[in-house]
Motif scaffolding. Structure first.
Motif, short mmCIF file in Angstrom:
data_model
loop_
_atom_site.label_atom_id
_atom_site.label_comp_id
_atom_site.label_asym_id
_atom_site.label_seq_id
_atom_site.Cartn_x
_atom_site.Cartn_y
_atom_site.Cartn_z
N ALA A 102 -7.32 -8.42 4.25
CA ALA A 102 -5.97 -8.65 3.74
C ALA A 102 -5.45 -7.36 3.10
CB ALA A 102 -5.98 -9.80 2.73
N GLY A 103 -5.01 -6.42 3.93
CA GLY A 103 -4.51 -5.15 3.42
C GLY A 103 -5.55 -4.06 3.51
N ARG A 104 -5.47 -3.25 4.54
CA ARG A 104 -6.50 -2.26 4.83
C ARG A 104 -6.40 -1.03 3.95
NH1 ARG A 104 -8.77 -3.42 9.94
NH2 ARG A 104 -7.73 -5.20 10.91
N LEU A 105 -7.51 -0.33 3.85
CA LEU A 105 -7.57 1.01 3.29
C LEU A 105 -8.15 1.92 4.37
CD1 LEU A 105 -9.06 0.29 -0.26
CD2 LEU A 105 -6.76 1.17 0.20
N ASP A 106 -7.65 3.16 4.46
CA ASP A 106 -8.15 4.02 5.52
C ASP A 106 -9.54 4.54 5.19
OD1 ASP A 106 -7.95 6.40 3.98
OD2 ASP A 106 -5.90 6.75 4.63
N LEU A 107 -10.14 5.22 6.15
CA LEU A 107 -11.54 5.63 6.08
C LEU A 107 -11.85 6.41 4.80
CD1 LEU A 107 -14.30 5.88 7.63
CD2 LEU A 107 -13.42 8.05 8.53
N ASN A 108 -10.94 7.30 4.39
CA ASN A 108 -11.22 8.19 3.27
C ASN A 108 -10.65 7.69 1.95
OD1 ASN A 108 -12.61 10.21 4.82
ND2 ASN A 108 -10.62 10.75 5.71
N SER A 109 -10.21 6.43 1.92
CA SER A 109 -9.71 5.83 0.68
C SER A 109 -10.74 4.84 0.14
CB SER A 109 -8.39 5.11 0.94
OG SER A 109 -7.41 6.02 1.39
N SER A 110 -10.64 4.56 -1.14
CA SER A 110 -11.59 3.66 -1.79
C SER A 110 -10.84 2.63 -2.62
CB SER A 110 -12.54 4.46 -2.69
OG SER A 110 -11.82 5.10 -3.74
N GLY A 111 -11.61 1.68 -3.18
CA GLY A 111 -11.02 0.75 -4.13
C GLY A 111 -10.98 -0.68 -3.68
N LEU A 112 -10.03 -1.42 -4.24
CA LEU A 112 -9.95 -2.86 -4.07
C LEU A 112 -9.56 -3.23 -2.64
CD1 LEU A 112 -9.89 -5.76 -5.16
CD2 LEU A 112 -7.54 -5.33 -5.92
N LEU A 113 -10.43 -4.02 -2.00
CA LEU A 113 -10.15 -4.56 -0.68
C LEU A 113 -10.41 -6.05 -0.73
CD1 LEU A 113 -9.42 -3.38 2.21
CD2 LEU A 113 -11.79 -3.85 2.78
N LEU A 114 -9.48 -6.83 -0.18
CA LEU A 114 -9.62 -8.28 -0.17
C LEU A 114 -9.86 -8.77 1.25
CD1 LEU A 114 -6.69 -9.22 -2.58
CD2 LEU A 114 -9.13 -9.02 -3.12
N LEU A 115 -10.76 -9.74 1.38
CA LEU A 115 -11.06 -10.35 2.67
C LEU A 115 -11.00 -11.86 2.52
CD1 LEU A 115 -13.44 -7.88 2.14
CD2 LEU A 115 -13.43 -8.12 4.62
N THR A 116 -10.61 -12.54 3.59
CA THR A 116 -10.44 -13.99 3.53
C THR A 116 -10.51 -14.58 4.93
OG1 THR A 116 -8.96 -15.75 2.74
CG2 THR A 116 -7.93 -13.82 3.70
N ASN A 117 -10.66 -15.90 5.00
CA ASN A 117 -10.48 -16.61 6.27
C ASN A 117 -9.20 -17.43 6.25
OD1 ASN A 117 -11.21 -18.60 4.47
ND2 ASN A 117 -12.85 -19.47 5.73
N ASP A 118 -8.38 -17.23 5.21
CA ASP A 118 -7.14 -17.98 5.00
C ASP A 118 -5.97 -17.10 5.40
OD1 ASP A 118 -4.95 -19.33 4.06
OD2 ASP A 118 -5.81 -19.82 2.10
N ARG A 198 4.46 19.03 0.20
CA ARG A 198 3.34 19.91 0.61
C ARG A 198 2.19 19.85 -0.40
NH1 ARG A 198 7.94 22.62 2.44
NH2 ARG A 198 7.87 23.18 4.66
N ASN A 199 1.89 18.62 -0.79
CA ASN A 199 0.83 18.41 -1.78
C ASN A 199 -0.19 17.44 -1.19
OD1 ASN A 199 -0.69 18.33 -4.10
ND2 ASN A 199 1.03 17.90 -5.47
N PRO A 200 -1.26 17.95 -0.60
CA PRO A 200 -2.23 17.08 0.06
C PRO A 200 -2.95 16.14 -0.92
CG PRO A 200 -2.50 19.37 0.75
CD PRO A 200 -1.58 19.37 -0.44
N VAL A 201 -3.20 14.92 -0.45
CA VAL A 201 -3.97 13.95 -1.23
C VAL A 201 -5.45 14.25 -1.07
CG1 VAL A 201 -4.63 11.52 -1.41
CG2 VAL A 201 -2.22 12.15 -1.11
N VAL A 202 -6.14 14.40 -2.19
CA VAL A 202 -7.59 14.66 -2.19
C VAL A 202 -8.36 13.35 -2.27
CG1 VAL A 202 -9.48 15.79 -3.40
CG2 VAL A 202 -7.24 16.92 -3.22
N LYS A 203 -7.90 12.45 -3.15
CA LYS A 203 -8.54 11.14 -3.31
C LYS A 203 -7.45 10.07 -3.42
CE LYS A 203 -12.68 12.76 -5.78
NZ LYS A 203 -13.45 12.65 -7.06
N LEU A 204 -7.75 8.91 -2.83
CA LEU A 204 -6.83 7.77 -2.93
C LEU A 204 -7.65 6.53 -3.21
CD1 LEU A 204 -3.90 6.73 -2.59
CD2 LEU A 204 -4.42 6.35 -0.18
N HIS A 205 -7.35 5.90 -4.34
CA HIS A 205 -8.15 4.75 -4.81
C HIS A 205 -7.21 3.62 -5.18
CE1 HIS A 205 -11.60 2.78 -6.81
NE2 HIS A 205 -10.72 2.40 -7.71
N ARG A 206 -7.39 2.43 -4.55
CA ARG A 206 -6.56 1.28 -4.90
C ARG A 206 -7.20 0.53 -6.05
NH1 ARG A 206 -4.45 -1.91 -0.02
NH2 ARG A 206 -6.55 -2.77 0.16
#
Length: 234
Positions: A102-118, A198-206
Motif C-alpha cells: 500500500a504505497g511503494r518506496l523505491d529501492l534506495n529509500s527506507s522507512g514506513l511501508l504498509l502491506l495488506t490483503n484489503d 540541482r540538489n540530489p537526494v542522498v537519503k529518503l526516509h518515510r
C-alpha cells in the motif's frame, strides 16, 4: 486481495453447492450467522471478510491483515523480483504471500511501508482526494535554501506527464536535511522536485502515513501487524 461483494444467498449457494431455495430454508431455520449475528435476510450484502457460519461451522473465515514494515535500503517494493530481495522476503507471517503493498518506496529509500490483503484500505490510502499525508525525511547533497519552500507549496509542473504536483510542505531541519509532506506520490516525485534546484537526494526516509508513525522499536527489515486502532487512525 480484491474485496468482492455479494448477496448472502448467492454466496452460500456457491460455497455450499446448494440451490438458493435451500439457502432460504437455512436462513428461516436460523442456522446462518454473519459476523457473529444471526442472519435472516437473503438480500444481506456480504464481502470477502464477512465471517459466515452455518450451524456454527465456518463457511468463510477470511481475515483482513495489515502489516507495518521498516523497509531498508536495497530491498525492492515488490512481491517478486529476479534480482533484488523483496519486502515480502523480509516477512515471517504465514499469510505473507496474500499481501500487496500500500504505497511503494523505491529501492534506495527506507522507512514506513504498509502491506495488506484489503484492497479497499490500500486504495483509500493511495487516492490523493482522501488527502492522506506522507511525511519524509530527506538528506540532500547540497545546502537547502528557503526559496525551495514556496516552490514545493505552489506545486511543480512535470512536462513529461503533463501534470502539476499538488501542494507539498517543505520544512528545513538543518543545512542538508528537510522534512517533506505530500498527499500524492508521483514517480520519484521528491527526487525530481529537488532536482529542479540541482540538489540530489542522498537519503529518503518515510516516517509516517497519515497519523501512523513508523514504530521506533522496529529495526530496518523488521515488521509487525498493525493494531486495530492504527488501521482506523489513517
Amino acid at each position: 486481495m480484491a474485496i468482492g461483494r455479494s448477496r448472502l444467498d448467492k454466496l452460500l449457494s456457491e460455497k455450499l453447492n446448494i440451490k438458493r431455495k435451500d439457502v432460504r430454508l437455512l436462513l428461516a431455520q436460523k442456522r446462518v450467522a454473519v459476523d457473529g449475528c444471526l442472519a435472516l435476510d437473503i438480500d444481506l450484502i456480504v464481502d470477502t471478510f464477512s465471517q459466515i457460519t452455518v450451524d456454527d461451522e465456518p463457511v468463510q473465515a477470511n481475515q483482513a491483515k495489515y502489516v507495518m514494515l521498516h523497509k531498508p535500503v536495497g530491498v525492492v517494493s515488490a512481491t517478486k523480483d529476479d534480482i533484488h530481495k523483496t519486502v515480502i522476503d523480509l516477512l515471517d507471517f504465514e499469510y505473507k504471500d496474500s499481501l500487496h503493498i500500500a504505497g511503494r518506496l523505491d529501492l534506495n529509500s527506507s522507512g514506513l511501508l504498509l502491506l495488506t490483503n484489503d484492497s479497499r484500505w490500500s486504495e483509500m490510502l493511495s487516492k490523493p482526494d482522501n488527502k492522506v499525508a506522507k511525511e519524509y525525511h530527506v538528506t540532500l547533497a547540497n545546502k537547502l535554501t528557503v526559496d525551495m519552500i514556496p516552490a514545493f507549496l505552489n506545486g511543480m509542473y512535470f512536462e513529461f506527464e503533463d501534470i502539476t504536483t499538488k501542494p507539498a510542505t517543505l520544512e528545513i531541519l538543518s543545512d542538508y536535511v528537510a522534512k517533506v509532506e505530500l498527499i500524492e506520490g508521483k514517480y520519484h516525485q521528491i527526487k525530481r522536485m529537488f532536482g529542479r534546484f540541482r540538489n540530489p537526494v542522498v537519503k529518503l526516509h518515510r516516517q509516517s502515513i497519515g497519523n501512523l508513525q513508523l514504530d521506533a522499536t522496529l529495526m530496518p527489515g523488521e515488521s509487525r501487524e498493525l493494531h486495530p486502532f492504527e488501521v482506523q487512525s489513517i
